[in-house]
Structure formats: C-alpha cells, structure tokens
Enzyme design. Sequence first.
Site, mmCIF file in Angstrom:
data_model
loop_
_atom_site.group_PDB
_atom_site.id
_atom_site.type_symbol
_atom_site.label_atom_id
_atom_site.label_comp_id
_atom_site.label_asym_id
_atom_site.label_seq_id
_atom_site.Cartn_x
_atom_site.Cartn_y
_atom_site.Cartn_z
ATOM 1 N N ASP A 161 0.834 -1.209 0.000
ATOM 2 C CA ASP A 161 0.000 0.000 0.000
ATOM 3 C C ASP A 161 0.862 1.249 0.000
ATOM 4 O O ASP A 161 0.576 2.220 -0.698
ATOM 5 C CB ASP A 161 -0.932 0.026 1.218
ATOM 6 C CG ASP A 161 -1.776 1.292 1.211
ATOM 7 O OD1 ASP A 161 -2.547 1.459 0.242
ATOM 8 O OD2 ASP A 161 -1.658 2.119 2.118
ATOM 9 N N ARG A 168 -0.144 6.168 -7.019
ATOM 10 C CA ARG A 168 -1.492 6.599 -7.440
ATOM 11 C C ARG A 168 -1.634 8.104 -7.348
ATOM 12 O O ARG A 168 -2.307 8.737 -8.151
ATOM 13 C CB ARG A 168 -2.545 5.933 -6.542
ATOM 14 C CG ARG A 168 -2.773 4.484 -6.876
ATOM 15 C CD ARG A 168 -3.582 3.798 -5.800
ATOM 16 N NE ARG A 168 -4.829 4.459 -5.530
ATOM 17 C CZ ARG A 168 -5.404 4.558 -4.325
ATOM 18 N NH1 ARG A 168 -4.846 4.002 -3.271
ATOM 19 N NH2 ARG A 168 -6.548 5.173 -4.171
ATOM 20 N N SER A 183 -6.899 -0.132 -0.361
ATOM 21 C CA SER A 183 -5.822 0.589 0.323
ATOM 22 C C SER A 183 -6.179 0.784 1.799
ATOM 23 O O SER A 183 -5.383 0.485 2.700
ATOM 24 C CB SER A 183 -5.613 1.949 -0.364
ATOM 25 O OG SER A 183 -4.944 2.844 0.463
ATOM 26 N N LYS A 187 -4.767 -1.665 5.067
ATOM 27 C CA LYS A 187 -3.974 -0.998 6.122
ATOM 28 C C LYS A 187 -4.565 -1.292 7.496
ATOM 29 O O LYS A 187 -3.857 -1.537 8.459
ATOM 30 C CB LYS A 187 -4.021 0.515 5.913
ATOM 31 C CG LYS A 187 -2.787 1.071 5.278
ATOM 32 C CD LYS A 187 -2.638 2.565 5.455
ATOM 33 C CE LYS A 187 -3.718 3.404 4.825
ATOM 34 N NZ LYS A 187 -3.567 3.694 3.426
#
Length: 423
Positions: A161, A168, A183, A187
């Site tokens: 991530d 991104r 994402s 996390k």
Amino acid sequence: MDVIEIIQTKRDGRTLNKEQIDWFINNFSAGHIPDEQTAALAMSIYFNGMETDELTNWTKAMVSSGVTLDLNSVGKHTVDKHSTGGVGDKVSLILVPLIASYGLAVPQLSGRGLGHGGGTLDKMESISGWTASLSEKEMLTQLREIGGIIAAANENINPADRHLYALRDVTHTVDSIPLIASSIISKKIAEGTDALVLDVKTGSGAFMVELENARELAKTMVELGENSGMKTVALITSMETVLGKTAGNALEVSESLEVLEGGGPEDLIEVTLALAQEMLELTNIDADPSEMLASGKPRELFEKMVSAQGGDLSKGLPEAEFKKTIEASETGYISKLDCRSVGIAAWRLGAGRAKKEDPVSPTAGVVCLAKPGDQIRTGEPVLELHGDNNDSFDSAIEALDGAIEISEVAPNNYPLILDKIFT
Ligand code: URA
C-alpha cells in the site's frame, strides 16, 4: 506469469485470478515491477473496476505483503477511524486523543497527502521534531502506555500500500472505488484493529464527488472489513466546503489544538463528535464524547502522543513568510466556497506534493476567513493564502477563479452527516 499478461487482462476488462494477484503484489512489493507498469495496472483498475472476489484477493495480498500487528499485548480494546480524505480534514488529530482518553487503544496508521487533499502525517510533521516512523515495538509500547498513535505504516506493515499509494497520487488513479477500498481496509487489517469507523467523504473536495459513489465505496469497505472480522461502520460526510477554516499542514494542527482546547469551528466539532460516537458504540461504551472533549484530557493526551514521537509543541508551529488575501467582489452572503478549488490552491501553494518524492511545505495553505452562510461586504477578505514562495501565489489564485459565490439571500444550511452504512 508475467506483468504484461496481468496488465493486459485488466486493461481488457477481465478479472484477475488469485495467482495473478498474489504474483503481482509479491513482485511489486519486492521492487521487481517498474513504476510505469504498476501505473498502467492502476489505470486499468481505475477504468475497469474489480469484481468482489478479485477485490478481496487483492486486499488480502496487500495485507500479506507485510506483517500484521498483534495488538493483544496492548491489553485494551482497539478501535480506529479512517477517512477517504478531504480538504481541511484534520479530524484524526482530535479524534485519536479523544478516544484514547476512554482507555481505548487507537492504532492509527495514516498516509501522506494524496492529490489536492492533505495527509495526516504531513500535518503532524509540521510539529517540531515529530516523527511518523515507529518500530512495531514502539507502537505497542505507546498504545499500552498512552493509548493513541498516529504513525506511518513502516516498511514491514503493508509495504504494497505504501508504494502504491504514492504512485497513485502522481498518476491520477486515486479516485477509484476498488483502489481506495483495498488501500484503506488492507492498512486497517494489517494494523490489527478490532473495530473501524470510516469517514467517507463526498462533495466537490472529496474523491467521491457524487453521494451515490460515496455510498458504494462505503458499502464496499464495510463489507471488506466485516468479512475480515473487523467490526466496521461508515459515516458519509460532506466535503462541499473545507472542513473547519484551514487547509494546510501547520495551519490544521493549530486548528486541531483550538478544538482540543475547547474552541474551534462548529462543523469540525460536529463531524469529530459524530465519528467519536460511532467509535464508542463499536466498543460498547455509553458516553457523550463532547463531555470528554470539554474535560481537557484529550488535549493532555495529544501532548503525550506528540512527545512520545519526538515532537515539541512548546516550540510553536511554523508560519508562512508570505500571505495574500482574496476579497469579496460584492456584498451579500457567501453561498459557495468550492472545496476542491481551495484544496488545489493549498496544494499549489506547497501544502501537497506533485511528485511522490516531493517535500511538502509545513506552512503553506489557505485560511477561510468566511465560509458559506457568512455575511460579507465588498472588499472584505474571504480567504488568506499562505506560502513560502511568492511565485506560487499566481497559480493558487488561478485555482480559486469562480470558487467563491455570493448571493443576496442566505443559503440553505446543508447537512454535514449524510448517511450511515453498516451491516
Ligand atoms: N486513504 C487511503 O488510505 N487510501 C486511499 O486510497 C485513499 C485515501
């Protein structure tokens, strides 16, 4: 298996199978996939979305790219909150110490700025000496002893991530439902929290501009979270205008301190307390968070969190060298202060990054001296722009062209909390 075949599968709108996903995330995390190929895959996902199983596999692979924190030794119930990101969204800075004041542990692993929205870590880094990097041992100790952390996911926790997030940001593939959902949820699974409250933002300053898309994102994340054993609910909250009065790193820390000290803007307090209430409900605590906020305990706890991570609030917050105001062009009520435009202005002034390696300015940003609903006279200041570099102001001012609307009649109050999504 090779990366070209994987990119092609997704580019052509087909579904990636588990083997392809595991192979890609493994190689990506090991640094074996060049950024341009990952960017091509992210863009293909952006345009073609992901099926439910595909997204579940993608999320699990991201979690497996690193370790999962075992929070059992902390000896407290754990609950976290995560926002999809917006302009002026400094809620975490208030919410983490507020919830930790109840004896809960809040293991907040946050991100840096994405696009025109600010990142919690960038904000905290404007505090002198504060570091976002904690070892797993330090995280556990701080959770046990203080109850709250705001930190970066280190290289061991979800490295996939960490790298994808940065990529991104600079390839305009942020506002994709599967990419945001995986994402955030990966996390949160990796950080080991038992319960999670999501703040899904919608409106001009949010990644999900339309309410329906925000609902879909919220449902996707609640389902992903619940399926992985984490109690998950989402509030959908408005990002039609800046939350609070400031957008910019040190400016937002200063505003958060105001709230922790009993002041601060009403909209920021309302959203913070609504999220706090959900966090308390998920952990079966029957209490009114506004009373805890007023007690001053969260302010003390914030200080402890900051000092434990090397920060020193007594040194004060940095201030920008240059300031310029934008004035009202007529007399009336502010009927619109476009959130995205203010976010872009703050970003162009230096509060956000254009490339993933870029530093951010701690001092740059925008202060909203007036907000929708406020009365204003011709020539009175509406916005105050802060920057370190005089050259950045022209493009920031350009971003604000048409952002402020003034009407003769007071605009309707729009609700801040728009929906709640749960299973
Ligand atoms: N916040 C995250 O953690 N990830 C995203 O993709 C967007 C917002």
